[in-house]
Design a protein around this motif. Structure first.
Motif, short mmCIF file in Angstrom:
data_model
loop_
_atom_site.label_atom_id
_atom_site.label_comp_id
_atom_site.label_asym_id
_atom_site.label_seq_id
_atom_site.Cartn_x
_atom_site.Cartn_y
_atom_site.Cartn_z
N VAL A 225 36.53 14.23 1.18
CA VAL A 225 36.59 14.37 3.24
C VAL A 225 35.86 13.80 3.78
O VAL A 225 35.43 13.28 4.27
CB VAL A 225 38.05 15.61 3.08
N GLU A 226 34.73 14.54 3.43
CA GLU A 226 32.82 14.29 3.74
C GLU A 226 33.13 13.25 3.75
O GLU A 226 32.44 12.55 4.65
CB GLU A 226 32.10 15.16 3.15
N ARG A 227 33.07 12.96 3.00
CA ARG A 227 32.40 11.21 2.54
C ARG A 227 34.11 10.63 2.86
O ARG A 227 33.12 9.17 4.04
CB ARG A 227 33.20 10.62 1.08
N ILE A 228 34.76 10.43 3.54
CA ILE A 228 35.73 9.63 3.73
C ILE A 228 35.52 9.79 6.45
O ILE A 228 35.54 9.13 6.12
CB ILE A 228 37.32 10.79 4.42
N ALA A 229 35.11 11.51 6.21
CA ALA A 229 34.09 10.96 7.92
C ALA A 229 33.72 10.31 7.28
O ALA A 229 32.77 9.95 8.84
CB ALA A 229 34.26 12.77 7.76
N ILE A 322 37.45 4.37 2.76
CA ILE A 322 38.62 6.01 3.41
C ILE A 322 39.99 5.35 1.98
O ILE A 322 40.16 6.73 1.15
CB ILE A 322 39.20 5.69 4.23
N ALA A 323 40.44 4.55 1.62
CA ALA A 323 41.55 4.47 0.86
C ALA A 323 41.05 4.91 -0.75
O ALA A 323 42.26 5.59 -1.58
CB ALA A 323 42.24 2.89 0.60
N GLU A 324 40.02 4.65 -0.78
CA GLU A 324 40.00 5.03 -2.65
C GLU A 324 39.30 6.43 -2.49
O GLU A 324 39.86 7.09 -3.41
CB GLU A 324 37.89 4.33 -3.13
N TYR A 325 38.77 7.12 -1.44
CA TYR A 325 38.73 8.24 -1.81
C TYR A 325 39.99 8.97 -1.38
O TYR A 325 40.38 9.99 -2.00
CB TYR A 325 37.94 9.45 -0.38
N SER A 326 40.85 8.54 -0.90
CA SER A 326 42.26 8.96 -0.27
C SER A 326 42.84 8.70 -2.25
O SER A 326 43.41 9.91 -2.43
CB SER A 326 43.00 8.33 -0.01
#
Length: 344
Positions: A225-229, A322-326
């Motif tokens: 989540v931190e990386r998405i942000a 973001i898709a990959e982190y999700s």
């Protein structure tokens, strides 16, 4: 009695027709100064084992730490020490200067306490000493509540960054960048709580989790989540560098891709908190649909002249990340919930 290193096997005896007795190791009794008639606390753990706690045993708490500094030390180096102490669970942090703090040292430390550390307050501030106390306790903000807040901010950041792109709204873009610090605050708070729980398993339920496996899973999710942000903030930074409004074709592709990716992110949050194994599987499968979206948007971005083309392609790349982190979050949800899929 069989003995192997620190593990002993003792036979269960039955007395009085209904009472089962197991003798205690003599060296353990002597070490803990246990006398006949003393009460022992027996706690049943989730794996059905029993934990025996001698009288007078207190929870181990990492309470107080002191660090020294000099007026010429890099203020950010001092701040990083404070953050490290916060993360490992110290509740009271003293910073002592050899003579006195420089103005920039004082400013940086105060900003870090205010902007980075949830529950931290500067309770003493003199020319040569600063004291930080962490006031927030477990029940006031559980790990799940803090992580839910992280999810919501990160999702909002992505939406607002794309909205800023549509209008080339640099004010909104700057606000998105600022929100990244808020996500970092919750991230560090959660990491602190998880580290304390790992050091003392008795506190795991106090922070809103069930067991050590949850701790590991949530720690990995926090990082995602931190990386998405971070990527949402990166999109906003690129928006600030774009000079001309995008044409409708490329803008539509980016909007469609962003909406799809954001839905993946929000569904990963739903799968986690509902412990929905099947929904997590759907998210992982959806990741394959992102690649053709990225290819179409990138192809259109190549037609944009100058540096704007590079910045738009980087925006598209961040959406894909973001898709990959999700999807990564969904995979962790599978690991946390797969036990419920086992047929017994």
């Amino acid at each position: 009695m069989e003995k192997n290193d620190s593990t002993e096997v003792r036979k269960v005896q039955k007395t009085g027709g209904a009472t089962y007795i197991v003798s205690l190791p003599k060296d353990w009794v002597e070490e803990n100064k246990i006398k006949p008639g003393d009460g022992l606390m027996i706690r049943r753990l989730e794996d059905a084992s029993l934990q025996i706690i001698p009288p007078g045993t207190q929870e181990k708490k990492v309470a107080e730490a002191k660090i020294g500094t000099s007026p010429d030390e890099d203020p950010h180096k001092i701040a990083r020490k404070v953050i490290s102490l916060y993360l490992v669970g110290y509740n009271l942090i003293h910073i002592n200067s050899e003579t006195k703090f420089s103005p920039i040292q004082r400013k940086v430390i105060k900003n870090y306490v205010k902007e980075k550390l949830i529950g931290a307050e500067l309770i003493a501030d003199s020319p040569s000493e600063m004291t930080i106390r962490i006031l927030l306790s477990y029940p006031e903000l559980s790990v799940k509540d803090a992580l839910r807040r992280m999810f919501l901010i990160a999702s909002s950041m992505q939406k607002e960054a794309i909205s800023a792109l549509e209008k080339l709204d640099r004010v909104t873009a700057e606000e998105v960048v600022r929100l990244d610090d808020e996500v970092d605050r919750f991230s560090m708070y959660i990491i602190r709580q998880i580290k304390i729980a790992v050091q003392n398993p008795r506190t795991i339920k106090s922070i809103g989790l069930r067991n050590a496996r949850d701790c590991l899973g949530y720690r990995l999710i926090v990082k995602s989540v931190e990386r998405i942000a971070d990527h949402a903030a990166s999109i906003a930074e690129k928006v600030k560098l774009i000079h001309k409004p995008l044409n409708k074709g490329v803008l539509r592709e980016i909007q469609n891709m962003s909406a799809f990716v954001n839905a993946m992110l929000e569904k990963s949050m739903l799968a986690l908190f509902k412990e929905d194994y099947n929904l997590a599987e759907e998210i992982i499968a959806e990741k394959e649909r992102v690649k053709p979206m990225e290819e179409r948007a990138t192809k259109l971005a190549l037609e944009i002249p100058g540096e704007d083309s590079i910045n738009v392609r980087l925006i598209v790349e961040s959406l894909r990340r973001i898709a990959e982190y999700s999807s990564d979050i969904a995979e962790i949800v599978l690991n946390l919930t797969v036990a419920a899929q086992v047929i017994t």
